[in-house]
Design a protein around this motif. Structure first.
Motif, short mmCIF file in Angstrom:
data_model
loop_
_atom_site.label_atom_id
_atom_site.label_comp_id
_atom_site.label_asym_id
_atom_site.label_seq_id
_atom_site.Cartn_x
_atom_site.Cartn_y
_atom_site.Cartn_z
N VAL A 15 0.84 -1.20 0.00
CA VAL A 15 0.00 0.00 0.00
C VAL A 15 0.87 1.25 0.00
O VAL A 15 0.64 2.20 -0.76
CB VAL A 15 -0.94 0.01 1.22
N LEU A 16 1.90 1.25 0.83
CA LEU A 16 2.79 2.42 0.94
C LEU A 16 3.47 2.74 -0.38
O LEU A 16 3.44 3.89 -0.85
CB LEU A 16 3.84 2.15 2.03
N THR A 17 4.09 1.75 -1.01
CA THR A 17 4.90 2.02 -2.20
C THR A 17 4.05 2.26 -3.44
O THR A 17 4.40 3.08 -4.29
CB THR A 17 5.87 0.85 -2.46
N VAL A 18 2.93 1.56 -3.57
CA VAL A 18 2.06 1.80 -4.72
C VAL A 18 1.38 3.16 -4.60
O VAL A 18 1.22 3.88 -5.60
CB VAL A 18 1.02 0.67 -4.87
N LEU A 19 0.99 3.53 -3.40
CA LEU A 19 0.43 4.86 -3.18
C LEU A 19 1.46 5.94 -3.52
O LEU A 19 1.14 6.97 -4.13
CB LEU A 19 -0.02 5.00 -1.73
N TYR A 20 2.72 5.67 -3.17
CA TYR A 20 3.81 6.58 -3.53
C TYR A 20 3.87 6.76 -5.06
O TYR A 20 3.95 7.88 -5.57
CB TYR A 20 5.13 6.02 -3.00
N GLY A 21 3.84 5.64 -5.79
CA GLY A 21 3.91 5.71 -7.24
C GLY A 21 2.76 6.50 -7.83
O GLY A 21 2.94 7.30 -8.76
N GLN A 22 1.56 6.31 -7.31
CA GLN A 22 0.40 7.03 -7.83
C GLN A 22 0.56 8.54 -7.66
O GLN A 22 0.27 9.31 -8.59
CB GLN A 22 -0.85 6.56 -7.09
N THR A 23 1.03 8.97 -6.51
CA THR A 23 1.18 10.41 -6.28
C THR A 23 2.22 11.01 -7.22
O THR A 23 2.05 12.13 -7.70
CB THR A 23 1.56 10.70 -4.82
N ARG A 24 3.29 10.28 -7.52
CA ARG A 24 4.35 10.82 -8.39
C ARG A 24 3.90 10.89 -9.84
O ARG A 24 4.31 11.78 -10.59
CB ARG A 24 5.62 10.00 -8.26
N ILE A 25 3.06 9.95 -10.27
CA ILE A 25 2.55 10.02 -11.64
C ILE A 25 1.62 11.22 -11.80
O ILE A 25 1.71 11.97 -12.78
CB ILE A 25 1.83 8.71 -12.00
N LEU A 26 0.74 11.42 -10.84
CA LEU A 26 -0.13 12.60 -10.90
C LEU A 26 0.67 13.89 -10.78
O LEU A 26 0.30 14.91 -11.37
CB LEU A 26 -1.18 12.52 -9.78
N PHE A 27 1.78 13.84 -10.04
CA PHE A 27 2.68 15.00 -9.95
C PHE A 27 3.18 15.38 -11.34
O PHE A 27 3.16 16.55 -11.72
CB PHE A 27 3.85 14.65 -9.03
N ALA A 28 3.64 14.40 -12.12
CA ALA A 28 4.16 14.67 -13.46
C ALA A 28 3.05 15.16 -14.39
O ALA A 28 3.26 16.10 -15.18
CB ALA A 28 4.81 13.40 -14.02
N MET A 29 1.88 14.57 -14.33
CA MET A 29 0.77 14.99 -15.18
C MET A 29 0.33 16.40 -14.85
O MET A 29 0.01 17.19 -15.75
CB MET A 29 -0.39 14.01 -15.04
N SER A 30 0.33 16.73 -13.57
CA SER A 30 -0.04 18.08 -13.15
C SER A 30 0.98 19.10 -13.62
O SER A 30 0.63 20.20 -14.09
CB SER A 30 -0.17 18.12 -11.62
N ARG A 31 2.25 18.77 -13.54
CA ARG A 31 3.30 19.70 -13.98
C ARG A 31 3.19 19.99 -15.47
O ARG A 31 3.52 21.07 -15.94
CB ARG A 31 4.67 19.10 -13.66
#
Length: 491
Positions: free
Chosen positions: A341-357
């Motif tokens: 849960v911790l690491t997959v949640l981490y990945g999700q936030t970073r992908i949305l970070f890139a899309m938002s940028r």
């Protein structure tokens, strides 16, 4: 004909024609721009603090445990004892895609993973579709794993204090409950770790990964004592169709080996370490999956696997005749699944970070807290969404929906590595897929084949998800994309 009354500079230098609708959909973001923006967010920057060991542990943490601790009970009834072959098929499919991921991660070391790779090679619309699939892959898989965590928590509570959480509060609607409270709690716990920073989260994950590997080795050492040759008879009761159907479900188990690629902007030496972390984690995970699955179906008749997501703890209890070992495994599983849960949640936030940028998602997802160097608002929003999803939807539906999104994204990565080889052959690559384009083509074909093994209901859900994503893109992302209206310094 030019307007003869226009100023001379306009007559000699007519304004370039604006790109047509199709050209705007296929606009690509230069690799150099992707890399140059690495780590930069709204109001702050991500911190480069992760080495090879931490990156490998992130990939193992996001992968190992999901299929064995949670989805095994869903897959065995589809394939019987041949579920071991299903793990091998799913692992080979992941391997071909992992080769492509490794090359692209070393060439374009950014947080967006396959979304960013597609943006650089196939254009904005394809990148959006890929990113939307990644939201399905990562976000929904967090919810699916959290559901299984609640099963093992009940096993632990029953074995230690003799009580369990009532079904009404430990199962979603449709599975005999009202609200899955444990699933929500584990997501919120992971959120708390992520808000502390990437380095702190990586340390916690490393400890949890060590516990889960030790737990699976312990299961094999004890479970092998309960092997019965009769349990392997009628090895493939559903035929190859059952093996492939179980393999498609179990592909969910390999989601996460690409998690290291989402840490590209927080890695100390991303171009060197990302390919190594991806390949190393996949080898470790596949070996453990096949070994544990072989022991599990040898120790318990395959027809008895459909009654619980906490199958391994039950096998330990049945083999030893004692509750202690099952309780110990349940304790390890509670920790192990929390790391997924911790690491997959981490990945999700970073992908949305890139899309938002890039302007394709709201700016709130790329805001970085100046003290912790983490996208705090992003983390809170994603965690609450995944937590509510986990509390309200049954496991099986979540797992299959995640698998189809993952397979689609992986298929695009196999195409992207070939496209980038042809369009930018001069770029330095720290890892190269051997026998390209043959192996990427095989990887793409395997992804398509496994997608075809999923149920019609899963395809309907996927179609609705993609339709919603395209509506959002054309109403929001297409017009707000930074490539549509670049900053003055980029014009």
């Amino acid at each position: 004909m030019l307007d003869q009354g226009a100023p001379p500079h306009q007559r000699n230098n007519p304004a370039p024609a604006s790109p047509g609708p199709f050209a705007r959909l296929m606009r690509r973001k230069p690799v150099e721009a992707l890399v140059a923006e690495g780590g930069q967010g709204e109001g702050g920057s991500l911190r480069r603090s992760l080495g090879l060991w931490q990156l490998t542990m992130i990939s193992i943490g996001a992968t190992l445990g999901t299929g064995i601790f949670v989805v095994l009970g869903e897959a065995v009834p589809k394939a019987g004892p041949a579920v071991t072959l299903s793990f091998v098929i799913a692992g080979l499919t992941a391997l071909f895609s992992a080769l492509s991921y490794a090359e692209l991660a070393g060439t374009i070391p950014v947080a967006g993973s396959s979304y960013s790779y597609a943006y650089a090679t196939m254009g904005e619309l394809i990148a959006w579709i890929c990113g939307w699939c990644l939201v399905l892959e990562y976000g929904v898989s967090v919810a699916a794993v959290a559901v299984g965590w609640g099963e093992y928590l009940n096993e632990l509570l029953d074995g230690t204090i003799g009580v369990t959480i009532p079904d009404a509060l430990s199962a979603p609607p449709g599975d005999g409950g009202v609200f899955n409270l444990p699933a929500l709690l584990v997501v919120l716990l992971a959120m708390a770790f992520l808000l502390g920073g990437a380095r702190e989260s990586a340390r916690a994950n490393t400890i949890m990964v060590t516990v889960k590997i030790a737990a699976l080795v312990m299961f094999c050492a004890i479970g092998v004592q309960g092997l019965r040759s009769g349990n392997y008879e009628n090895f493939m009761p559903m035929g190859m169709a059952g093996v492939s159907a179980a393999g498609a479900t179990l592909f969910f188990s390999y989601i996460g080996f690409d998690a290291a690629s989402t840490a590209g902007e927080e890695a100390k030496n991303a171009q060197r370490d990302l390919p190594r972390a991806i390949m190393l984690s996949l080898v470790v995970v596949t070996a453990l999956y096949v070994l544990v699955a072989a022991v599990a179906v040898g120790a318990k008749p395959w027809r008895q696997f459909g009654d619980s997501e906490a199958a391994l703890a039950q096998i330990m209890r049945e083999v030893t005749g004692q509750s202690f070992w099952g309780t110990l495994l349940a304790f390890c599983a509670v920790i192990a699944i929390a790391s997924v849960v911790l690491t997959v949640l981490y990945g999700q936030t970073r992908i949305l970070f890139a899309m938002s940028r890039d302007g394709l998602a709201p700016k709130v997802f790329s805001r970085v807290h100046p003290r912790t160097g983490t996208p705090r608002a992003n983390t809170v929003i994603v965690s609450l969404f995944c937590g509510v999803l986990a509390a309200a939807i049954p496991l099986g539906q979540l797992a299959d929906a995640t698998s189809i999104g993952t397979l689609f994204a992986f298929g695009l990565v196999n195409i992207a590595v070939v496209v980038l080889r042809r369009t930018r052959p001069e770029m330095p690559r720290t890892f190269r897929v051997p026998l390209s384009p043959v192996l990427p083509a095989v990887g793409f074909g395997l992804c398509v084949w496994m997608m075809g093994s999923l149920s019609a209901v899963t395809w309907v859900v996927f179609g609705v998800w993609m339709a919603v994503g395209l509506v959002f893109y054309f109403l929001y992302g297409h017009r707000r994309s930074r490539l549509a209206s670049p900053a003055p310094s980029e014009k």
